[in-house]
Design a protein around this motif. Structure first.
Motif, short mmCIF file in Angstrom:
data_model
loop_
_atom_site.label_atom_id
_atom_site.label_comp_id
_atom_site.label_asym_id
_atom_site.label_seq_id
_atom_site.Cartn_x
_atom_site.Cartn_y
_atom_site.Cartn_z
N LEU A 130 -42.13 40.75 -0.29
CA LEU A 130 -43.09 40.76 0.81
C LEU A 130 -42.31 40.91 2.10
CD1 LEU A 130 -45.94 40.35 1.99
CD2 LEU A 130 -45.53 37.88 1.89
N ILE A 137 -53.47 39.04 1.84
CA ILE A 137 -52.29 38.64 2.60
C ILE A 137 -52.52 38.93 4.08
CG2 ILE A 137 -49.80 38.94 2.87
CD1 ILE A 137 -49.73 39.97 -0.02
N ARG A 192 -54.80 33.35 -2.80
CA ARG A 192 -54.99 33.68 -4.22
C ARG A 192 -56.45 33.37 -4.55
NH1 ARG A 192 -49.60 33.77 -6.66
NH2 ARG A 192 -48.08 33.10 -5.07
N VAL A 205 -55.52 38.92 -4.59
CA VAL A 205 -54.87 38.27 -3.46
C VAL A 205 -55.23 38.98 -2.16
CG1 VAL A 205 -52.94 37.53 -4.93
CG2 VAL A 205 -52.74 39.64 -3.62
N GLN A 227 -50.34 34.08 5.52
CA GLN A 227 -51.19 33.39 4.55
C GLN A 227 -51.36 34.28 3.32
OE1 GLN A 227 -54.95 32.25 6.24
NE2 GLN A 227 -54.17 30.29 6.94
N ILE A 228 -51.04 33.72 2.16
CA ILE A 228 -51.24 34.42 0.89
C ILE A 228 -52.39 33.70 0.18
CG2 ILE A 228 -50.20 35.11 -1.29
CD1 ILE A 228 -47.46 34.85 0.12
N LEU A 281 -45.91 45.24 0.85
CA LEU A 281 -45.78 44.53 -0.42
C LEU A 281 -45.22 45.48 -1.45
CD1 LEU A 281 -46.36 41.87 -1.97
CD2 LEU A 281 -48.57 42.87 -2.63
N VAL A 295 -42.17 36.56 -3.53
CA VAL A 295 -43.41 35.86 -3.91
C VAL A 295 -43.71 36.18 -5.37
CG1 VAL A 295 -45.84 35.50 -3.40
CG2 VAL A 295 -44.27 36.09 -1.55
#
Length: 242
Positions: free
Chosen positions: A211, A155, A228, A153, A225-226, A170, A145
């Motif tokens: 990730l 996650i 931003r 962010v 789901q990321i 991460l 990513v």
């Protein structure tokens, strides 16, 4: 030996200390004008032994409580276990807010320092990236990513069946662990008990991150789901009138 560190994306921001005191059955109120998208941290440092404080932030226009904390539950060396802290809160709308500080027990009295730490502004429209996949039992699923320095962010990894228990790792472009989570441990109603969530973190370095979605147990499908939430920029703020 200790080596100098590099300054982070957010840094310390602008810090202001305000003297406060609470008597029996009293609460302390500090109005503060905040901007939409501003990132602010608040803390109350009790100056007496075992002075247990709690804090909440309210929107004056709606009289809505939008953030609260009792014991900070962090490793912050400036706070005791009984000091409250609201950390890196994103302000939803420009306006006047009030910070309230109370003693946990109404008969407690004492003095404290209110810490107002204004980091800067988050700009840009939020966006969401979605990744789906399948995991075998105890497997590691690796994704790449791209993140930009200063991005905020969040996650989330959700299992799409009742078998899989997902975990998130991460890693930075240099393969240094940035954050990890197994069971989210929050009151979020959109997550199952064993789903994972890394809450709002600041990306310190631009580049391609690794990730990992790991199976703690079970197998099956998952959705990542990321979110931003914006990009951080520093800003100058006027001091808060105490």
């Amino acid at each position: 030996s200790v080596l100098p560190g590099t300054e982070g994306v957010i840094g310390i921001g602008q810090i202001q200390l305000i003297d406060g005191a609470i008597g029996v059955n009293e609460r302390f109120q500090q109005p503060i004008d905040l901007q939409e998208g501003e990132l602010v941290s608040l803390a109350a440092i009790g100056l007496g032994t075992d002075f247990d404080l709690r804090m909440n932030l309210r929107n004056d226009a709606t009289d809505e409580r939008i953030a609260a904390n009792d014991d900070n539950e962090t490793f912050d060396i400036f706070l005791t276990d009984l000091d409250p802290r609201i950390y890196q809160f994103r302000v939803p709308a420009t306006g006047t807010y009030s910070v309230f500080v109370r003693a946990f027990s109404a008969n407690q009295t004492g003095e404290f320092k209110l810490v107002v730490q204004r980091h800067g502004i988050l700009s840009g429209e939020p966006s969401v990236d979605v990744i789906t996949g399948e995991s075998e039992n105890r497997a590691r699923n690796v994704f790449s990513v791209d993140f930009q320095a200063g991005e905020i962010v969040r996650i989330t990894a959700r299992a799409t069946n009742d078998s899989l228990d997902p975990e998130i790792d991460l890693l930075s472009p240099g393969l240094i662990f940035v954050a990890s989570n197994d069971d989210h441990g929050t009151e979020a109603t959109d997550l199952g008990r064993f789903d994972a969530r890394i809450e709002r973190i600041v990306i310190e370095e631009s580049g391609t991150y690794e990730l990992d979605i790991n199976s703690v147990s079970g197998r099956g499908g998952f959705e990542v789901q990321i979110e931003r939430l914006g990009v951080f920029t520093r800003a100058d703020f006027p001091p808060v009138p105490a």
